[in-house]
Design a protein around this motif. Structure first.
Motif, PDB file in Angstrom:
ATOM      1  N   PRO A  32       0.819  -1.222   0.000  1.00 50.71           N
ATOM      2  CA  PRO A  32       0.000   0.000   0.000  1.00 50.71           C
ATOM      3  C   PRO A  32       0.850   1.267   0.000  1.00 50.71           C
ATOM      4  CG  PRO A  32      -0.857  -1.586   1.573  1.00 50.71           C
ATOM      5  CD  PRO A  32       0.477  -2.106   1.114  1.00 50.71           C
ATOM      6  N   TRP A  33       1.961   1.249   0.737  1.00 51.87           N
ATOM      7  CA  TRP A  33       2.804   2.448   0.789  1.00 51.87           C
ATOM      8  C   TRP A  33       3.441   2.730  -0.564  1.00 51.87           C
ATOM      9  CZ3 TRP A  33       8.084   3.078  -0.098  1.00 51.87           C
ATOM     10  CH2 TRP A  33       8.567   4.364   0.144  1.00 51.87           C
ATOM     11  N   LEU A  34       4.003   1.697  -1.189  1.00 52.69           N
ATOM     12  CA  LEU A  34       4.649   1.879  -2.483  1.00 52.69           C
ATOM     13  C   LEU A  34       3.652   2.410  -3.513  1.00 52.69           C
ATOM     14  CD1 LEU A  34       7.629   1.288  -3.199  1.00 52.69           C
ATOM     15  CD2 LEU A  34       6.856  -0.821  -4.288  1.00 52.69           C
ATOM     16  N   ALA A  35       2.419   1.948  -3.441  1.00 55.79           N
ATOM     17  CA  ALA A  35       1.391   2.374  -4.392  1.00 55.79           C
ATOM     18  C   ALA A  35       1.043   3.847  -4.255  1.00 55.79           C
ATOM     19  CB  ALA A  35       0.136   1.523  -4.207  1.00 55.79           C
ATOM     20  N   ARG A  36       1.291   4.416  -3.081  1.00 51.17           N
ATOM     21  CA  ARG A  36       0.933   5.818  -2.822  1.00 51.17           C
ATOM     22  C   ARG A  36       2.157   6.729  -2.745  1.00 51.17           C
ATOM     23  NH1 ARG A  36      -2.545   2.330  -0.380  1.00 51.17           N
ATOM     24  NH2 ARG A  36      -4.781   2.847  -0.487  1.00 51.17           N
ATOM     25  N   LYS A  37       3.319   6.165  -2.891  1.00 51.79           N
ATOM     26  CA  LYS A  37       4.575   6.894  -2.720  1.00 51.79           C
ATOM     27  C   LYS A  37       4.663   8.137  -3.600  1.00 51.79           C
ATOM     28  CE  LYS A  37       9.551   6.040  -3.461  1.00 51.79           C
ATOM     29  NZ  LYS A  37      10.527   5.018  -3.923  1.00 51.79           N
ATOM     30  N   ASP A  38       4.184   8.049  -4.851  1.00 45.28           N
ATOM     31  CA  ASP A  38       4.387   9.122  -5.822  1.00 45.28           C
ATOM     32  C   ASP A  38       3.195  10.064  -5.948  1.00 45.28           C
ATOM     33  OD1 ASP A  38       6.940   8.167  -6.423  1.00 45.28           O
ATOM     34  OD2 ASP A  38       6.190   6.816  -7.973  1.00 45.28           O
ATOM     35  N   PRO A  77      17.017   8.147  -0.510  1.00 48.35           N
ATOM     36  CA  PRO A  77      15.847   7.290  -0.744  1.00 48.35           C
ATOM     37  C   PRO A  77      14.857   7.398   0.411  1.00 48.35           C
ATOM     38  CG  PRO A  77      17.886   6.104  -1.196  1.00 48.35           C
ATOM     39  CD  PRO A  77      18.283   7.389  -0.541  1.00 48.35           C
ATOM     40  N   VAL A  78      13.578   7.243   0.100  1.00 51.18           N
ATOM     41  CA  VAL A  78      12.538   7.349   1.123  1.00 51.18           C
ATOM     42  C   VAL A  78      11.920   5.974   1.363  1.00 51.18           C
ATOM     43  CG1 VAL A  78      12.024   9.747   0.615  1.00 51.18           C
ATOM     44  CG2 VAL A  78      10.782   7.961  -0.598  1.00 51.18           C
ATOM     45  N   GLY A  79      11.390   5.790   2.569  1.00 52.47           N
ATOM     46  CA  GLY A  79      10.772   4.523   2.916  1.00 52.47           C
ATOM     47  C   GLY A  79       9.550   4.742   3.782  1.00 52.47           C
ATOM     48  N   PRO A  80       8.808   3.670   4.064  1.00 49.87           N
ATOM     49  CA  PRO A  80       7.628   3.785   4.924  1.00 49.87           C
ATOM     50  C   PRO A  80       7.990   4.395   6.279  1.00 49.87           C
ATOM     51  CG  PRO A  80       7.746   1.617   3.895  1.00 49.87           C
ATOM     52  CD  PRO A  80       9.055   2.294   3.605  1.00 49.87           C
ATOM     53  N   GLY A  81       7.141   5.280   6.746  1.00 49.45           N
ATOM     54  CA  GLY A  81       7.390   5.951   8.008  1.00 49.45           C
ATOM     55  C   GLY A  81       8.179   7.235   7.862  1.00 49.45           C
ATOM     56  N   ALA A  82       8.881   7.384   6.733  1.00 53.85           N
ATOM     57  CA  ALA A  82       9.671   8.604   6.506  1.00 53.85           C
ATOM     58  C   ALA A  82       9.091   9.447   5.370  1.00 53.85           C
ATOM     59  CB  ALA A  82      11.116   8.236   6.189  1.00 53.85           C
ATOM     60  N   TRP A  83       8.151   8.882   4.638  1.00 55.62           N
ATOM     61  CA  TRP A  83       7.534   9.600   3.523  1.00 55.62           C
ATOM     62  C   TRP A  83       6.083   9.164   3.366  1.00 55.62           C
ATOM     63  CZ3 TRP A  83       8.772  13.766   0.917  1.00 55.62           C
ATOM     64  CH2 TRP A  83       8.065  14.078  -0.244  1.00 55.62           C
ATOM     65  N   PRO A  84       5.162  10.118   3.222  1.00 56.52           N
ATOM     66  CA  PRO A  84       5.411  11.563   3.140  1.00 56.52           C
ATOM     67  C   PRO A  84       5.633  12.165   4.516  1.00 56.52           C
ATOM     68  CG  PRO A  84       3.064  11.155   3.073  1.00 56.52           C
ATOM     69  CD  PRO A  84       3.719   9.796   3.067  1.00 56.52           C
ATOM     70  N   THR A  85       6.342  13.278   4.549  1.00 56.34           N
ATOM     71  CA  THR A  85       6.455  14.029   5.787  1.00 56.34           C
ATOM     72  C   THR A  85       5.162  14.818   5.995  1.00 56.34           C
ATOM     73  OG1 THR A  85       7.530  15.850   4.606  1.00 56.34           O
ATOM     74  CG2 THR A  85       8.960  14.187   5.606  1.00 56.34           C
ATOM     75  N   PRO A  86       4.838  15.158   7.232  1.00 57.76           N
ATOM     76  CA  PRO A  86       3.551  15.815   7.506  1.00 57.76           C
ATOM     77  C   PRO A  86       3.450  17.195   6.853  1.00 57.76           C
ATOM     78  CG  PRO A  86       4.522  14.935   9.522  1.00 57.76           C
ATOM     79  CD  PRO A  86       5.585  14.872   8.467  1.00 57.76           C
ATOM     80  N   TYR A  87       2.216  17.601   6.617  1.00 63.88           N
ATOM     81  CA  TYR A  87       1.980  18.959   6.124  1.00 63.88           C
ATOM     82  C   TYR A  87       2.040  19.921   7.299  1.00 63.88           C
ATOM     83  CZ  TYR A  87      -0.174  22.951   3.786  1.00 63.88           C
ATOM     84  OH  TYR A  87      -0.422  24.192   3.254  1.00 63.88           O
ATOM     85  N   ASP A  88       2.839  20.941   7.171  1.00 71.48           N
ATOM     86  CA  ASP A  88       3.012  21.966   8.195  1.00 71.48           C
ATOM     87  C   ASP A  88       2.648  23.308   7.564  1.00 71.48           C
ATOM     88  OD1 ASP A  88       3.840  23.876   9.997  1.00 71.48           O
ATOM     89  OD2 ASP A  88       5.841  23.050  10.314  1.00 71.48           O
ATOM     90  N   PRO A  89       1.519  23.894   7.952  1.00 70.26           N
ATOM     91  CA  PRO A  89       1.102  25.163   7.337  1.00 70.26           C
ATOM     92  C   PRO A  89       2.157  26.258   7.425  1.00 70.26           C
ATOM     93  CG  PRO A  89      -0.707  24.227   8.599  1.00 70.26           C
ATOM     94  CD  PRO A  89       0.514  23.390   8.904  1.00 70.26           C
ATOM     95  N   ALA A  90       2.890  26.321   8.544  1.00 70.66           N
ATOM     96  CA  ALA A  90       3.917  27.353   8.674  1.00 70.66           C
ATOM     97  C   ALA A  90       5.067  27.090   7.705  1.00 70.66           C
ATOM     98  CB  ALA A  90       4.429  27.402  10.110  1.00 70.66           C
ATOM     99  N   ARG A  91       5.450  25.833   7.560  1.00 62.54           N
ATOM    100  CA  ARG A  91       6.515  25.461   6.621  1.00 62.54           C
ATOM    101  C   ARG A  91       6.096  25.776   5.193  1.00 62.54           C
ATOM    102  NH1 ARG A  91       9.739  24.010   3.209  1.00 62.54           N
ATOM    103  NH2 ARG A  91      11.150  22.210   3.234  1.00 62.54           N
ATOM    104  N   ALA A  92       4.821  25.573   4.884  1.00 55.11           N
ATOM    105  CA  ALA A  92       4.326  25.749   3.520  1.00 55.11           C
ATOM    106  C   ALA A  92       3.938  27.187   3.196  1.00 55.11           C
ATOM    107  CB  ALA A  92       3.110  24.843   3.305  1.00 55.11           C
ATOM    108  N   ALA A  93       3.886  28.054   4.190  1.00 57.01           N
ATOM    109  CA  ALA A  93       3.348  29.405   3.992  1.00 57.01           C
ATOM    110  C   ALA A  93       4.046  30.208   2.891  1.00 57.01           C
ATOM    111  CB  ALA A  93       3.366  30.172   5.312  1.00 57.01           C
ATOM    112  N   PRO A  94       5.368  30.239   2.813  1.00 57.53           N
ATOM    113  CA  PRO A  94       5.988  31.019   1.739  1.00 57.53           C
ATOM    114  C   PRO A  94       5.614  30.515   0.342  1.00 57.53           C
ATOM    115  CG  PRO A  94       7.581  30.576   3.469  1.00 57.53           C
ATOM    116  CD  PRO A  94       6.381  29.730   3.760  1.00 57.53           C
ATOM    117  N   MET A  95       5.558  29.211   0.171  1.00 55.44           N
ATOM    118  CA  MET A  95       5.164  28.677  -1.133  1.00 55.44           C
ATOM    119  C   MET A  95       3.692  28.976  -1.414  1.00 55.44           C
ATOM    120  SD  MET A  95       5.729  27.212  -3.971  1.00 55.44           S
ATOM    121  CE  MET A  95       7.371  26.511  -3.868  1.00 55.44           C
TER     122      MET A  95
END
Length: 274
Positions: free
Chosen positions: A38-44, A237-255
């Motif tokens: 399931p993780w590999l299927a959603r990785k991208d 390389p990324v693996g289960p538990g490390a990707w995706p990283t959480p969404y952080d509104p403050a981190r994303a604010a400039p973009m």
């Protein structure tokens, strides 16, 4: 006719459509059972892009989003199966590998009949909705902008060399929109601290190429974001538990602020007053 439950349509009256084809993670149980993991299927997936562009509704934009994972069927690929980037590594209409080349199917990829079934259930309704919204808005405006919203990890060696620029604008090498629109979006990007390229590795997928008809008042472009611009994006390389990283509104604010400027530039080009 009401939209299927996996398809979200928010209708606005401004001359702008934001298409979100790769943010979905839903996979029917029978399809998921045949996949490696399931993780590999959603990785991208285009992680958190729907959150980044949530403000677009307040600008009067129309938003079209599928909840179905691109691993089931990629609505931004040519339905005939023809590669968008001949000779280069890519993924198919019904992907058989991840971006990194990892096999997705435990036994065998979907056959022609299964691909045709998925086209009928998911690909067709998505594009009929997009086409209908283009027609609706063209009835109200002389110009309509179709904006394809995407993202990808910054480092995917199988697909491109080195880190990807933050903003990757695709206009099918200038064929899918008026140069003035491309120039306005470039200027909005270049006014930020983020890097930008136009028609580099990503020139626009099926949707941009199929619907972009500037001579008919339909101007399409694709925006591929490098994930590091709005979320933590591991260099290796990324693996289960490390990707995706959480969404952080403050981190994303400039973009997010930069993207608001980009969409306002699209609206100004189309004759709106954002």
């Amino acid at each position: 006719m009401s939209a299927p439950d996996w398809l979200t349509l928010h209708q606005g009256d401004a001359p702008l459509i934001v298409s979100l084809p790769h943010t979905g993670t839903d996979i029917p149980a029978d399809i998921e059972a045949a996949l490696v993991s399931p993780w590999l299927a959603r990785k991208d997936a285009d992680w958190w892009v729907e959150k980044l562009y949530a403000f677009a509704a307040d600008l009067g934009a129309t938003l079209v989003r599928t909840a179905i994972s691109r691993t089931v069927i990629d609505v931004n690929r040519d339905p005939s199966g023809v590669s968008l980037y001949p000779g280069a590594a890519t993924t198919e209409l019904c992907p058989t590998t991840t971006f990194d080349g990892e096999p997705l199917d435990r036994i065998a990829p979907p056959d022609k009949a299964e691909i045709a079934r998925r086209r009928e259930i998911w690909f067709g309704p998505y594009h009929r909705t997009l086409a209908g919204e283009i027609d609706r808005l063209r009835g109200m405006h002389d110009r309509v902008v179709l904006y394809e919203a995407h993202s990808i990890r910054s480092l995917v060696p199988r697909l491109f060399d080195g880190p990807l620029p933050n903003f990757n604008i695709g206009t099918n090498s200038g064929a899918s929109c008026d140069p003035a629109l491309a120039g306005a979006v470039e200027a909005a990007c270049d006014a930020t601290a983020f890097s930008r390229v136009t028609n580099g590795r990503f020139k626009g997928g099926y949707t941009t190429r199929h619907y972009g008809r500037p001579e008919r008042g339909v101007h399409a472009l694709q925006m591929e974001l490098a994930c590091r611009g709005y979320m933590d994006d591991p260099e290796g390389p990324v693996g289960p538990g490390a990707w995706p990283t959480p969404y952080d509104p403050a981190r994303a604010a400039p973009m997010r602020q930069a993207l608001e400027t980009v969409l306002k530039a699209c609206l100004t080009f189309a004759g709106a007053n954002p």
